[in-house]
Motif scaffolding. Structure first.
Motif, short mmCIF file in Angstrom:
data_model
loop_
_atom_site.label_atom_id
_atom_site.label_comp_id
_atom_site.label_asym_id
_atom_site.label_seq_id
_atom_site.Cartn_x
_atom_site.Cartn_y
_atom_site.Cartn_z
N PRO A 90 108.34 -41.98 -13.61
CA PRO A 90 109.16 -42.33 -14.77
C PRO A 90 108.41 -42.22 -16.10
N LYS A 91 107.10 -42.54 -16.08
CA LYS A 91 106.31 -42.52 -17.32
C LYS A 91 106.23 -41.09 -17.89
N VAL A 92 105.95 -40.13 -17.02
CA VAL A 92 105.86 -38.73 -17.46
C VAL A 92 107.24 -38.21 -17.86
N ALA A 93 108.27 -38.58 -17.09
CA ALA A 93 109.64 -38.15 -17.42
C ALA A 93 110.04 -38.65 -18.81
N LEU A 94 109.71 -39.92 -19.11
CA LEU A 94 110.02 -40.47 -20.44
C LEU A 94 109.20 -39.79 -21.53
N ASP A 115 103.12 -23.52 -22.56
CA ASP A 115 102.34 -24.14 -23.65
C ASP A 115 103.10 -25.31 -24.29
N ALA A 116 104.41 -25.14 -24.47
CA ALA A 116 105.21 -26.22 -25.05
C ALA A 116 105.22 -27.43 -24.12
N LEU A 117 105.30 -27.18 -22.83
CA LEU A 117 105.33 -28.27 -21.85
C LEU A 117 103.99 -29.00 -21.79
N LYS A 118 102.90 -28.25 -22.02
CA LYS A 118 101.56 -28.87 -22.00
C LYS A 118 101.32 -29.78 -23.21
N LYS A 119 102.20 -29.68 -24.22
CA LYS A 119 102.07 -30.57 -25.39
C LYS A 119 102.49 -32.00 -25.07
N VAL A 120 103.20 -32.17 -23.95
CA VAL A 120 103.64 -33.52 -23.56
C VAL A 120 102.44 -34.30 -23.04
N GLY A 122 100.01 -36.30 -20.90
CA GLY A 122 99.97 -36.53 -19.45
C GLY A 122 100.33 -35.32 -18.60
N ILE A 123 100.62 -34.17 -19.25
CA ILE A 123 100.95 -32.97 -18.46
C ILE A 123 99.92 -31.88 -18.73
N GLY A 124 99.25 -31.46 -17.65
CA GLY A 124 98.27 -30.37 -17.75
C GLY A 124 98.91 -29.06 -17.30
N ALA A 125 98.09 -28.00 -17.22
CA ALA A 125 98.61 -26.68 -16.87
C ALA A 125 99.25 -26.67 -15.48
N LYS A 126 98.59 -27.34 -14.51
CA LYS A 126 99.08 -27.35 -13.13
C LYS A 126 100.43 -28.09 -13.05
N GLY A 127 100.49 -29.26 -13.70
CA GLY A 127 101.72 -30.05 -13.70
C GLY A 127 102.86 -29.31 -14.38
N ALA A 128 102.53 -28.63 -15.51
CA ALA A 128 103.55 -27.89 -16.26
C ALA A 128 104.15 -26.78 -15.40
N GLY A 129 103.26 -26.07 -14.68
CA GLY A 129 103.72 -24.99 -13.80
C GLY A 129 104.64 -25.50 -12.70
N LYS A 130 104.27 -26.65 -12.12
CA LYS A 130 105.06 -27.26 -11.04
C LYS A 130 106.45 -27.66 -11.55
N ILE A 131 106.47 -28.28 -12.73
CA ILE A 131 107.76 -28.72 -13.32
C ILE A 131 108.65 -27.51 -13.59
N MET A 132 108.05 -26.45 -14.17
CA MET A 132 108.79 -25.21 -14.47
C MET A 132 109.52 -24.70 -13.24
#
Length: 196
Positions: A90-94, A115-120, A122-132
C-alpha cells in the motif's frame, strides 16, 4: 473482502497523506494519496463543516486494520490493482498515486516510460520494470471503459473529483466550461470558485 467501502462525514483532521473523518459518531483514520487530500483540502477550505464522501479500501491484517481513501473510483481501482503485484505494498501504491494521477500513470505505462516510474520514491529500475509488465493490460481496459482521451483526461479527472465532493453533473459541466488550466488541482480550484 472490503468491510468498509466508503465513508460520508466531516473531516476533522487533514495531513498531506492522512485524514481523520467523523462518520456516524466514529472517527476513522484514513490514508490517502497527496492528490486525494489536495482535492479534499480545496473543498473543505470553502466550508469546514462540509460533509465529504470518500471511497475506501479496507485491508485487514493480523496486526492491523488499515483504511485507504480515494476521491475517485479510478484511483481506487489503480490502488487495488497495484497492491496485487508482488513486492508492491500500500505504501508504494500510495507513493505512485501521490506522484501521478491515475490517467497520467496510465499514459506512463502505455508509453513504457520507466524513467518516469523511477521518479516515484521507493521504486528502482527492477521494481519499475515489474510494475510496467504487470499492469499493462489492466490500464488498457480501464481507460477503454472510461473512454478517456488525453485531451479531456484532465477535465474528466477534475469532474470526478467534483462529483465525489457532492456536486451535480449539470453544475460540474457548467463550471468546467472554458477552464484552460493545465493541472487537475488548478481546474478543480477554478471550478470550486465558480461553484461557490
Amino acid at each position: 473482502m472490503n468491510l468498509i467501502v466508503g465513508l460520508r462525514g466531516v473531516v476533522c483532521r487533514i495531513e498531506p497523506m492522512f485524514i481523520e473523518i467523523e462518520a456516524g459518531g466514529v472517527i476513522y483514520g484514513v490514508q490517502m494519496s497527496l492528490n486525494a487530500t489536495s482535492a479534499l483540502r480545496m473543498y473543505i477550505e470553502a466550508d469546514a463543516q462540509k460533509i465529504v464522501k470518500i471511497i475506501c479500501t479496507h485491508i485487514i491484517r493480523e496486526d492491523a486494520h488499515l483504511l485507504f481513501g480515494f476521491v475517485e473510483d479510478m484511483e481506487r481501482q489503480t490502488f487495488e490493482r497495484l497492491i496485487k503485484i508482488n513486492g508492491v505494498g500500500p505504501k508504494v501504491a500510495l507513493a505512485i498515486l501521490s506522484t501521478y494521477t491515475p490517467t497520467h500513470f496510465a499514459s506512463i505505462i502505455a508509453n513504457k516510460d520507466i524513467d518516469a516510474l523511477k521518479k516515484v520514491p521507493g521504486i528502482g529500475a527492477k521494481g519499475a520494470g515489474k510494475i510496467m509488465v504487470d499492469v499493462a493490460g489492466f490500464f488498457a481496459e480501464l481507460l477503454q471503459n472510461q473512454s478517456i482521451t488525453p485531451q479531456n483526461s484532465l477535465q474528466h479527472e477534475a469532474s470526478l473529483a467534483l462529483r465525489s465532493l457532492g456536486f451535480k453533473e449539470s453544475e460540474i459541466s457548467k463550471s468546467l466550461q472554458g477552464i484552460e488550466a493545465t493541472s487537475v488541482s488548478d481546474i478543480v480550484k477554478e471550478a470550486l470558485k465558480r461553484l461557490a
